[in-house]
Every structure is written in structure tokens, then in C-alpha cells.
Motif scaffolding. Structure first.
Motif, PDB file in Angstrom:
ATOM      1  N   GLY A   1       0.590  10.334  38.651  1.00  0.00           N
ATOM      2  CA  GLY A   1       1.205   9.535  37.644  1.00  0.00           C
ATOM      3  C   GLY A   1       1.570  10.325  36.324  1.00  0.00           C
ATOM      4  O   GLY A   1       2.125   9.414  35.505  1.00  0.00           O
ATOM      5  N   ALA A   2       2.030  11.583  36.596  1.00  0.00           N
ATOM      6  CA  ALA A   2       2.613  12.199  35.112  1.00  0.00           C
ATOM      7  C   ALA A   2       4.287  11.956  35.376  1.00  0.00           C
ATOM      8  O   ALA A   2       4.650  11.628  36.420  1.00  0.00           O
ATOM      9  N   ALA A   3       4.667  12.337  34.326  1.00  0.00           N
ATOM     10  CA  ALA A   3       6.133  12.320  34.255  1.00  0.00           C
ATOM     11  C   ALA A   3       6.714  13.573  33.879  1.00  0.00           C
ATOM     12  O   ALA A   3       6.005  14.536  33.346  1.00  0.00           O
ATOM     13  N   THR A   4       8.061  14.125  34.497  1.00  0.00           N
ATOM     14  CA  THR A   4       8.609  15.211  34.439  1.00  0.00           C
ATOM     15  C   THR A   4      10.221  15.337  34.097  1.00  0.00           C
ATOM     16  O   THR A   4      10.648  14.166  34.518  1.00  0.00           O
ATOM     17  N   SER A   5      10.366  16.234  33.577  1.00  0.00           N
ATOM     18  CA  SER A   5      11.762  16.397  33.188  1.00  0.00           C
ATOM     19  C   SER A   5      12.182  17.690  32.677  1.00  0.00           C
ATOM     20  O   SER A   5      11.382  18.517  32.481  1.00  0.00           O
ATOM     21  N   THR A   6      13.566  17.995  32.776  1.00  0.00           N
ATOM     22  CA  THR A   6      14.159  19.304  32.056  1.00  0.00           C
ATOM     23  C   THR A   6      14.007  18.911  30.603  1.00  0.00           C
ATOM     24  O   THR A   6      13.775  17.802  30.079  1.00  0.00           O
ATOM     25  N   TRP A   7      14.406  19.965  29.631  1.00  0.00           N
ATOM     26  CA  TRP A   7      14.410  19.636  28.136  1.00  0.00           C
ATOM     27  C   TRP A   7      15.527  18.615  27.801  1.00  0.00           C
ATOM     28  O   TRP A   7      15.443  18.071  26.819  1.00  0.00           O
ATOM     29  N   SER A   8      16.593  18.729  28.700  1.00  0.00           N
ATOM     30  CA  SER A   8      17.448  17.687  28.514  1.00  0.00           C
ATOM     31  C   SER A   8      17.052  16.220  28.981  1.00  0.00           C
ATOM     32  O   SER A   8      17.873  15.259  28.540  1.00  0.00           O
ATOM     33  N   GLY A   9      16.095  15.921  29.527  1.00  0.00           N
ATOM     34  CA  GLY A   9      15.554  14.629  30.212  1.00  0.00           C
ATOM     35  C   GLY A   9      16.022  14.562  31.430  1.00  0.00           C
ATOM     36  O   GLY A   9      15.769  13.650  32.183  1.00  0.00           O
ATOM     37  N   ALA A  10      16.774  15.491  32.189  1.00  0.00           N
ATOM     38  CA  ALA A  10      17.318  15.196  33.533  1.00  0.00           C
ATOM     39  C   ALA A  10      16.197  15.537  34.562  1.00  0.00           C
ATOM     40  O   ALA A  10      15.043  16.458  34.141  1.00  0.00           O
ATOM     41  N   PRO A  11      16.180  15.303  35.672  1.00  0.00           N
ATOM     42  CA  PRO A  11      15.304  15.520  36.874  1.00  0.00           C
ATOM     43  C   PRO A  11      15.291  17.062  36.987  1.00  0.00           C
ATOM     44  O   PRO A  11      16.187  17.905  36.906  1.00  0.00           O
TER      45      PRO A  11
END
Length: 278
Positions: free
Chosen positions: A234-244
Motif C-alpha cells: 500500500g505504499a506510493a511510488t514516483s520519480t522526483w517529478s511525480g511521474a511513474p
């Protein structure tokens, strides 16, 4: 999606791969490491250690994959690519945290991901010295120990001001602009810890650490094993730009909740950039 039977078979195989890696690694840990420098002879390059354990563990994992799934591809840190465009591809980092391994610290891990059609669908973070294997897929995540198994759940509802955050080594791995925004992130958090490499990812899934951010130097084998675990916990993930997060490595954020991820992105986004070339 994998069928339940296929998912169980690959899950069982992940346990087998981790145990095979541990059989190679543990006799070498805190013993005769056989340390080499990947950048030996390269003027100005930082020390980049590799040991007999790194090479031997990846070779053992590759042998088992070839035996059980000869049509699958493999991408590994130590021995490169073999059919990387196959329908199923295993992505391997036999010892993530080799510097910790060389120092005798039990926060190194074995990272194994299974891609299907380019997407990581199953992953494990194994720490064979402590006897932990963190395993996950979209349907759930768990940690397998010598005593049994228990589910993993990321900690939600924590704002950045109350968060425990981590990164491996900003002075050693971050670009100057990455260091600057990391310092802002650290100043806004409650606690920051360093040097745990991918073991910190497992702690996000376990609800112990709230957020991990790493820079553009990461490769696919540093990240992909954790992505299905994050999804299952249930964690959230992204790049530093907020993209997948894509399949080339690079900057990433793992957070216990989407709200905390958004707080981190707002701080780190000014230094967002593509991953370094391999």
C-alpha cells in the motif's frame, strides 16, 4: 495479471533463489570478501566495490533460472543482459549495498524482480544474514522469516514533519542540485537515516520508515524488486517529478502514503532529471 497458480509458483521460486544466493553469500560475509574495484584504472572515478559474493550469488541465481525457466530473460548487475526483450525477464542485484557488505553491516540485500511484458509483477528483497525475505505483488506483501510469515503494510497518515525518512548517501551519490533539495526535505522531516540501501525500502513496506528518496544514479536492478512490494504493502511510488517509475532506474521516491509522496515531490521536483546512462 498472472494466474494464482503461476503467481504461487513464481513466489516459491523467489524463495528458492534467495536461499541459493544466501548459500553463496553467507560464508563470505565478514570473511574473505575478495573485494575488487569496478572502476580500477579509471582516473577520477570513485571506488565501486564488487566481491566474490556479488558474482557468485548472481551466477547461482542465473543457473537456477536457466534450469527452471530457460525461455526467460535476465538483466543483472554483474553479468549484464540475456534476452532482455523476453516476455518474462528477471532483474537481479545479487548484493545491493556492497559497501555495507564490505563493512560487515547486515543491511545489504539481494534484489530479485520478475518483469512480465516490461512491468515488474513480483519482487523480493532478501537479507539472508537476518533470515528475512520481503516479497510482494499487486495483491499483497509479506516478510518471510525463520519463524514464519507476516503481512506488510506501509504506515499511512504521517505528514512530512513527523516522518522518518532515508537515503543511502547524499554526499556520495547525489548531484549538487539533488543534495540541495534533499537538505530541504531532511530539514522538514523528523528523523533521517542513511546507509541502508534497499533495506530501507523494505522498512517502508514494513511501516518502519515513512519515505525513501534516491537520486538519478540508480539502475533498474536497484529499484524494480521493490516496486511490487510497495504496491502490495500500500505504499506510493514516483520519480522526483511525480511521474511513474520507469524501467531505466533513476530518481525515485517510496512513501507510506500518496499524501506524503506529494509533499516530497513538491520539495524534490526542482532537481528532477532523467537517470544516468548505463
Amino acid at each position: 495479471m498472472l494466474s494464482p497458480d503461476a503467481l504461487q509458483a513464481y513466489d516459491d521460486f523467489l524463495i528458492e533463489l534467495n536461499r541459493a544466493a544466501g548459500e553463496v553469500i553467507l560464508p563470505i560475509f565478514r570473511a574473505d570478501l575478495g573485494v575488487e574495484d569496478k572502476h580500477a584504472g579509471v582516473r577520477g572515478a570513485d571506488f565501486d566495490p564488487v566481491t566474490r559474493a556479488d558474482k557468485g550469488a548472481e551466477a547461482a541465481i542465473r543457473r537456477l533460472i536457466a534450469e527452471h525457466y530457460p525461455d526467460h530473460g535476465v538483466i543483472g548487475e554483474e553479468y549484464g543482459e540475456d534476452r532482455p526483450d523476453a516476455d518474462f525477464v528477471w532483474v537481479l542485484d545479487p548484493i545491493d549495498g556492497t559497501r555495507a557488505f564490505v563493512a560487515g553491516l547486515p543491511v545489504w540485500t539481494t534484489l530479485i524482480a520478475l518483469r512480465r511484458q516490461g512491468v515488474p509483477v513480483l519482487g523480493s528483497i532478501g537479507q539472508s544474514f537476518t533470515g528475512e525475505i520481503f516479497i510482494g505483488h499487486a495483491g499483497g506483501a509479506r516478510v518471510q522469516t525463520r519463524e514464519g510469515s507476516r503481512p506488510l503494510k506501509a504506515r499511512a497518515g504521517v505528514a512530512l514533519r513527523d516522518a522518518v525518512i532515508a537515503t543511502t548517501d547524499p554526499e556520495g551519490y547525489f548531484l549538487p542540485e539533488e543534495i540541495a533539495v534533499w537538505r530541504t526535505l531532511r530539514a522538514r522531516a523528523r528523523i533521517a537515516r542513511f546507509g541502508c540501501d534497499a533495506y530501507a525500502y523494505a522498512m517502508v513496506a514494513a511501516g518502519q520508515i515513512d519515505l525513501v528518496a534516491e537520486g538519478a544514479a540508480l539502475k533498474c536492478w536497484d529499484i524494480e524488486a521493490a516496486l511490487p512490494i510497495m504496491a502490495g504493502a500500500g505504499a506510493a511510488t514516483s520519480t522526483w517529478s511525480g511521474a511513474p517509475i520507469g524501467d531505466a532506474g533513476g530518481q525515485m521516491i517510496f512513501a507510506g502514503s500518496a499524501a506524503l509522496l506529494d509533499e516530497a515531490v513538491s520539495v524534490l521536483q526542482p532537481a528532477a532529471r532523467p537517470p544516468f546512462a548505463a
